[in-house]
Design an enzyme around this catalytic site. Structure first.
Site, short mmCIF file in Angstrom:
data_model
loop_
_atom_site.label_atom_id
_atom_site.label_comp_id
_atom_site.label_asym_id
_atom_site.label_seq_id
_atom_site.Cartn_x
_atom_site.Cartn_y
_atom_site.Cartn_z
N GLY A 140 -17.02 6.21 31.63
CA GLY A 140 -15.67 6.76 31.69
C GLY A 140 -15.23 7.30 30.34
O GLY A 140 -14.18 6.92 29.82
N ALA A 141 -16.02 8.18 29.77
CA ALA A 141 -15.77 8.68 28.41
C ALA A 141 -14.73 9.77 28.40
O ALA A 141 -15.03 10.96 28.48
CB ALA A 141 -17.08 9.17 27.78
N ARG A 193 -16.70 13.30 32.94
CA ARG A 193 -16.50 14.39 33.88
C ARG A 193 -17.42 15.56 33.56
O ARG A 193 -17.80 15.76 32.41
CB ARG A 193 -15.03 14.83 33.86
CG ARG A 193 -14.05 13.77 34.34
CD ARG A 193 -12.63 14.29 34.33
NE ARG A 193 -11.67 13.24 34.69
CZ ARG A 193 -11.32 12.92 35.94
NH1 ARG A 193 -11.88 13.59 36.94
NH2 ARG A 193 -10.45 11.97 36.18
N LYS A 235 -1.64 -7.00 23.62
CA LYS A 235 -1.66 -5.54 23.62
C LYS A 235 -0.94 -4.98 24.84
O LYS A 235 -0.26 -3.95 24.76
CB LYS A 235 -3.09 -5.01 23.59
CG LYS A 235 -3.09 -3.50 23.32
CD LYS A 235 -4.35 -2.80 23.72
CE LYS A 235 -4.15 -1.29 23.53
NZ LYS A 235 -5.26 -0.50 24.07
N ASN A 251 1.89 -2.21 24.94
CA ASN A 251 1.80 -1.01 25.79
C ASN A 251 2.98 -0.90 26.74
O ASN A 251 3.50 0.21 26.98
CB ASN A 251 0.51 -1.02 26.59
CG ASN A 251 -0.70 -0.65 25.77
OD1 ASN A 251 -0.59 -0.13 24.68
ND2 ASN A 251 -1.89 -0.93 26.30
N ASN A 269 1.35 10.34 18.17
CA ASN A 269 0.51 10.24 19.36
C ASN A 269 1.33 10.46 20.63
O ASN A 269 2.48 10.03 20.74
CB ASN A 269 -0.13 8.84 19.42
CG ASN A 269 -1.25 8.78 20.44
OD1 ASN A 269 -2.07 9.69 20.52
ND2 ASN A 269 -1.29 7.71 21.21
#
Length: 297
Positions: free
Chosen positions: A7-8, A30, A174, A178, A243
Site C-alpha cells: 500500500g505504498a 497503484r 497517536k 490524529n 501539511n
C-alpha cells in the site's frame, strides 16, 4: 534484507525510498504510481530530497515473483488492512509484519488475516502525494516501533526511530493526536497550522482531546500524562503546519477517509465504557456527511 511495502502511497513510498538505498525493496502500489516509478524513478522532495528506483508491483503475484521477503510493512488505509493482509499473506508467511498506519484496530485486523502477531509502529512525518512517482516530505516527525531490530533498520536508513515496549499505548496516543487534528482540517479544508490560528478551533481541539484522552486512559497505558499529550497535539500542529492531513487529501480527492478507524473507534469505545462523546460524535457525523457528498459528486 528484502522488504515489501504494502500500500505504498505517500508514507509507504517515503519509507520504501529511504530503505531502498541499502536494501531490496518492492513497493506494492497503484498502477499509475508504479508506471511513473518505472519510467522516472521515485522522487521525494521537500524536507528530504531523493530519487530512487525500487522494484514496484501491483498484485500478489508480482510480490511473490519478487521472492521471499524478510519484512512486510503495511501502509494501506486502515479500512483496507484486513483485505490487504489477507491478499498478500502468502508472501509474508515467514516475514516480520510491521503496521505503519493511522487509526485503531490495525494490528488486530492483520492478526485475523495472517493468523499471527504483527508489530505496531507510528510516525508523525508530514507527507503529501504530489503526483504519481512524486511524494513531498512536508514536515519532520517522530517514528516509534515495537521491535528493536526494525527500529535500528529504519534509523540506519535515515528515519530516526525509537523502540517502545508499550507500542499499543503509543498507537493510542497517536490516534488521540490524529483525532484532534485530521477531522478538523478536513472539515475546514485547511493546512494543519491554521488550527492554532483560530481561537475557537483551538478550543474545539481541546474538547476533542479531553473526550479521547478519557477513553484512551481507560483502554491502554498511555505513554504520557494528560498535559504532556495535549501539548503534543499542539506541537504536532506546529511541526506539520504546512501539511495537508491525509484526511483532508482524501476529501479533496473524493476518497473515503479513515474517520471510522480514528474518531469512530473512540466513539465506539466510549459508548462501551459509558463515556459521553458528544463532540466526537458530531465530528464523526460531519465528516461522514462530507464523504458522501464528495464521493458521489
Amino acid at each position: 534484507m528484502r522488504i515489501a511495502i504494502i500500500g505504498a502511497g505517500a508514507l509507504g513510498s517515503f519509507i520504501g525510498a529511504k530503505l531502498s538505498k541499502e536494501h531490496e525493496v518492492m513497493l506494492v502500489c497503484r498502477r499509475a504510481h508504479a508506471d511513473a516509478i518505472r519510467e522516472r524513478g521515485l522522487r521525494i522532495s521537500g524536507k528530504t530530497e531523493l530519487v530512487v528506483n525500487p522494484s514496484v508491483g501491483c498484485s500478489a503475484k508480482e510480490l511473490e515473483d519478487f521472492g521471499k521477503i524478510d519484512l512486510g510493512i503495511i501502509t494501506v488505509k486502515a479500512y483496507d488492512t484486513y483485505s490487504a493482509a489477507k491478499e498478500y499473506r502468502k508472501s509474508m508467511m515467514d516475514a516480520k509484519i510491521l503496521s505503519m498506519q493511522n487509526g485503531l484496530g490495525n494490528l488486530e485486523a492483520i492478526e485475523r488475516a495472517v493468523g499471527r502477531n504483527a508489530i505496531g509502529g507510528i510516525t508523525s512525518h508530514g507527507l503529501t502525494f504530489a503526483e504519481a512517482g512524486h511524494v513531498v516530505h512536508t514536515g519532520l516527525g517522530m517514528t516509534v516501533v515495537g521491535d528493536r531490530e526494525i527500529a535500528r533498520l529504519l534509523t540506519s536508513s535515515g528515519i530516526d526511530t525509537r523502540y517502545s515496549e508499550n507500542i499499543e499505548g503509543e498507537i493510542w496516543a497517536k490516534a488521540v493526536v490524529n483525532a484532534c487534528i485530521n477531522p478538523l482540517t478536513a472539515l475546514l479544508k485547511v493546512k494543519n497550522g491554521v488550527l492554532l490560528e483560530l481561537p475557537g478551533i483551538k478550543r474545539m481541539m481541546k474538547r476533542i482531546f479531553l473526550e479521547c484522552y478519557e477513553v484512551g486512559k481507560r483502554v491502554v497505558r498511555l505513554p504520557e500524562s494528560r498535559g504532556r499529550l495535549e501539548n503534543r497535539v499542539y506541537e504536532t500542529v506546529r511541526l506539520t503546519c504546512e501539511n495537508r492531513s491525509s484526511m483532508l487529501q482524501d476529501i479533496e480527492n473524493g476518497r473515503r477517509t479513515e474517520i471510522g478507524q480514528i474518531t469512530g473507534e473512540f466513539v465506539r469505545r466510549g459508548k462501551e465504557l459509558g463515556i459521553e462523546m458528544p463532540v466526537n460524535e458530531t465530528i464523526l457525523e460531519l465528516v461522514h456527511g462530507i464523504e458522501k457528498i464528495t464521493i458521489h459528486r
